[in-house]
Motif scaffolding. Sequence first.
Motif, mmCIF file in Angstrom:
data_model
loop_
_atom_site.group_PDB
_atom_site.id
_atom_site.type_symbol
_atom_site.label_atom_id
_atom_site.label_comp_id
_atom_site.label_asym_id
_atom_site.label_seq_id
_atom_site.Cartn_x
_atom_site.Cartn_y
_atom_site.Cartn_z
ATOM 1 N N GLY A 112 37.056 33.399 45.842
ATOM 2 C CA GLY A 112 37.102 32.372 44.796
ATOM 3 C C GLY A 112 37.293 32.944 43.398
ATOM 4 N N LYS A 113 37.214 34.267 43.253
ATOM 5 C CA LYS A 113 37.425 34.888 41.940
ATOM 6 C C LYS A 113 38.911 35.204 41.768
ATOM 7 C CE LYS A 113 32.836 35.801 41.576
ATOM 8 N NZ LYS A 113 31.955 34.931 40.811
ATOM 9 N N ASN A 114 39.414 34.972 40.567
ATOM 10 C CA ASN A 114 40.805 35.300 40.243
ATOM 11 C C ASN A 114 40.827 36.432 39.227
ATOM 12 O OD1 ASN A 114 42.442 33.059 41.599
ATOM 13 N ND2 ASN A 114 40.872 31.915 40.519
ATOM 14 N N VAL A 115 41.673 37.419 39.468
ATOM 15 C CA VAL A 115 41.740 38.572 38.570
ATOM 16 C C VAL A 115 43.198 38.873 38.218
ATOM 17 C CG1 VAL A 115 41.145 41.012 38.237
ATOM 18 C CG2 VAL A 115 39.637 39.547 39.607
ATOM 19 N N PHE A 116 43.440 39.051 36.918
ATOM 20 C CA PHE A 116 44.749 39.484 36.424
ATOM 21 C C PHE A 116 44.604 40.934 35.977
ATOM 22 C CE2 PHE A 116 47.617 40.452 32.942
ATOM 23 C CZ PHE A 116 48.827 39.874 33.301
ATOM 24 N N ILE A 117 45.456 41.814 36.495
ATOM 25 C CA ILE A 117 45.472 43.206 36.059
ATOM 26 C C ILE A 117 46.790 43.476 35.345
ATOM 27 C CG2 ILE A 117 45.451 45.635 36.784
ATOM 28 C CD1 ILE A 117 43.820 44.802 39.237
ATOM 29 N N GLY A 118 46.694 43.857 34.076
ATOM 30 C CA GLY A 118 47.873 44.276 33.322
ATOM 31 C C GLY A 118 47.914 45.788 33.316
ATOM 32 N N ALA A 119 49.019 46.374 33.783
ATOM 33 C CA ALA A 119 49.089 47.830 33.939
ATOM 34 C C ALA A 119 50.408 48.369 33.407
ATOM 35 C CB ALA A 119 48.935 48.193 35.415
ATOM 36 N N GLY A 120 50.422 49.659 33.102
ATOM 37 C CA GLY A 120 51.637 50.319 32.617
ATOM 38 C C GLY A 120 52.184 51.272 33.657
ATOM 39 N N THR A 121 53.469 51.142 33.950
ATOM 40 C CA THR A 121 54.086 52.057 34.927
ATOM 41 C C THR A 121 54.045 53.492 34.407
ATOM 42 O OG1 THR A 121 56.226 51.578 33.927
ATOM 43 C CG2 THR A 121 55.653 50.350 35.915
ATOM 44 N N ASN A 122 53.984 53.645 33.077
ATOM 45 C CA ASN A 122 53.996 54.978 32.466
ATOM 46 C C ASN A 122 52.757 55.181 31.583
ATOM 47 O OD1 ASN A 122 54.760 53.005 30.675
ATOM 48 N ND2 ASN A 122 56.293 54.236 29.625
ATOM 49 N N ASP A 123 51.625 54.631 32.011
ATOM 50 C CA ASP A 123 50.380 54.722 31.244
ATOM 51 C C ASP A 123 49.789 56.132 31.426
ATOM 52 O OD1 ASP A 123 47.742 54.537 30.300
ATOM 53 O OD2 ASP A 123 47.563 52.430 30.863
ATOM 54 N N PRO A 124 49.682 56.922 30.333
ATOM 55 C CA PRO A 124 49.184 58.288 30.472
ATOM 56 C C PRO A 124 47.675 58.370 30.722
ATOM 57 C CG PRO A 124 49.561 57.787 28.165
ATOM 58 C CD PRO A 124 50.035 56.603 28.938
ATOM 59 N N CYS B 209 45.813 55.732 32.287
ATOM 60 C CA CYS B 209 45.455 55.021 33.523
ATOM 61 C C CYS B 209 46.638 55.088 34.499
ATOM 62 C CB CYS B 209 45.132 53.570 33.143
ATOM 63 S SG CYS B 209 44.766 52.526 34.526
ATOM 64 N N PRO B 210 46.632 56.047 35.422
ATOM 65 C CA PRO B 210 47.762 56.181 36.359
ATOM 66 C C PRO B 210 48.002 54.897 37.158
ATOM 67 C CG PRO B 210 46.212 58.026 36.575
ATOM 68 C CD PRO B 210 45.568 57.011 35.688
ATOM 69 N N ALA B 211 49.253 54.657 37.493
ATOM 70 C CA ALA B 211 49.626 53.440 38.231
ATOM 71 C C ALA B 211 48.816 53.283 39.518
ATOM 72 C CB ALA B 211 51.120 53.455 38.544
ATOM 73 N N GLN B 212 48.501 54.401 40.167
ATOM 74 C CA GLN B 212 47.743 54.349 41.423
ATOM 75 C C GLN B 212 46.362 53.732 41.223
ATOM 76 O OE1 GLN B 212 49.164 55.116 44.465
ATOM 77 N NE2 GLN B 212 47.348 54.035 45.188
ATOM 78 N N GLU B 213 45.762 53.961 40.040
ATOM 79 C CA GLU B 213 44.449 53.357 39.731
ATOM 80 C C GLU B 213 44.533 51.833 39.807
ATOM 81 O OE1 GLU B 213 41.201 54.293 38.576
ATOM 82 O OE2 GLU B 213 41.644 56.292 39.295
ATOM 83 N N SER B 214 45.615 51.294 39.239
ATOM 84 C CA SER B 214 45.803 49.830 39.223
ATOM 85 C C SER B 214 45.989 49.303 40.637
ATOM 86 C CB SER B 214 47.006 49.467 38.355
ATOM 87 O OG SER B 214 46.867 50.022 37.070
ATOM 88 N N GLU B 215 46.781 50.029 41.419
ATOM 89 C CA GLU B 215 47.005 49.632 42.822
ATOM 90 C C GLU B 215 45.688 49.683 43.613
ATOM 91 O OE1 GLU B 215 49.694 48.399 43.987
ATOM 92 O OE2 GLU B 215 51.436 49.242 42.952
ATOM 93 N N ASP B 216 44.916 50.751 43.393
ATOM 94 C CA ASP B 216 43.639 50.902 44.104
ATOM 95 C C ASP B 216 42.659 49.793 43.729
ATOM 96 O OD1 ASP B 216 44.675 53.187 45.209
ATOM 97 O OD2 ASP B 216 43.394 54.593 44.113
ATOM 98 N N LEU B 217 42.609 49.484 42.430
ATOM 99 C CA LEU B 217 41.693 48.436 41.971
ATOM 100 C C LEU B 217 42.075 47.093 42.584
ATOM 101 C CD1 LEU B 217 39.324 47.537 40.215
ATOM 102 C CD2 LEU B 217 40.900 47.333 38.275
ATOM 103 N N LYS B 218 43.378 46.810 42.613
ATOM 104 C CA LYS B 218 43.864 45.565 43.231
ATOM 105 C C LYS B 218 43.410 45.488 44.693
ATOM 106 C CE LYS B 218 48.157 42.910 43.958
ATOM 107 N NZ LYS B 218 48.401 42.790 45.393
ATOM 108 N N SER B 219 43.593 46.579 45.429
ATOM 109 C CA SER B 219 43.217 46.606 46.852
ATOM 110 C C SER B 219 41.719 46.393 47.051
ATOM 111 C CB SER B 219 43.615 47.941 47.484
ATOM 112 O OG SER B 219 45.001 48.091 47.475
ATOM 113 N N LEU B 220 40.917 47.086 46.255
ATOM 114 C CA LEU B 220 39.455 46.978 46.383
ATOM 115 C C LEU B 220 38.982 45.547 46.110
ATOM 116 C CD1 LEU B 220 38.489 50.324 44.622
ATOM 117 C CD2 LEU B 220 37.967 49.753 47.003
ATOM 118 N N LEU B 221 39.536 44.927 45.069
ATOM 119 C CA LEU B 221 39.146 43.557 44.721
ATOM 120 C C LEU B 221 39.615 42.568 45.796
ATOM 121 C CD1 LEU B 221 39.913 43.658 40.880
ATOM 122 C CD2 LEU B 221 37.641 43.441 41.911
#
Length: 200
Positions: free
Chosen positions: A141-153, A155-167
Amino acid sequence: MKHIFQKGNDQSKPTLLLLHGTGGTEQDLLPLAKEVDKDANVLSVRGNVSENGMPRFFKRLAEGVFDEEDLIARTKELNEFLDEAAEENDFDRNNIIAIGYSNGANIAASLLFHYQDSLKSAILHHPMVPRRGIDLPDLAGKNVFIGAGTNDPICPAQESEDLKSLLENAGASVELHWEKNGHQLAYSEVEAASKWYQNI
């Protein structure tokens, strides 16, 4: 905790919890709240930790390396502060949507990781995974928006992918939005978050 509370025009709307990045203040994200929902309550908080004079929400051992013990304690502190602020300002404790950037997004994610009822939903701009190897509460029931940078020095892109998966594995509905502006928060990302908010 040092904060600003602004009462909105429509009390059926959520209260927007604003959580700044490292070195920011409770003033920083106020323009974002107006973009997302000009009629909602706003609770903007300043982090209680100082790193070389820069406000943060929890300590870190190095860039990208969190002090887990402090993170746990500060997450508990913020969750309890939200209980008090809801009572003091007479808003619905169960209808808080966090908008966090960088360090603020990390503490917002940590609230979701540790306290099932801390937030209704969250907009996380450039977050990292707050903790690994723990069981998350049921986030159905929780909704989460993650804004991420493909070239974020920072916060690596993999962090965003991992966080999405965990949530998602904990039951949350997650939208992952990509930008190419490094760690900066671009207007196009704010616009995407605003559109997402209108649809939840």
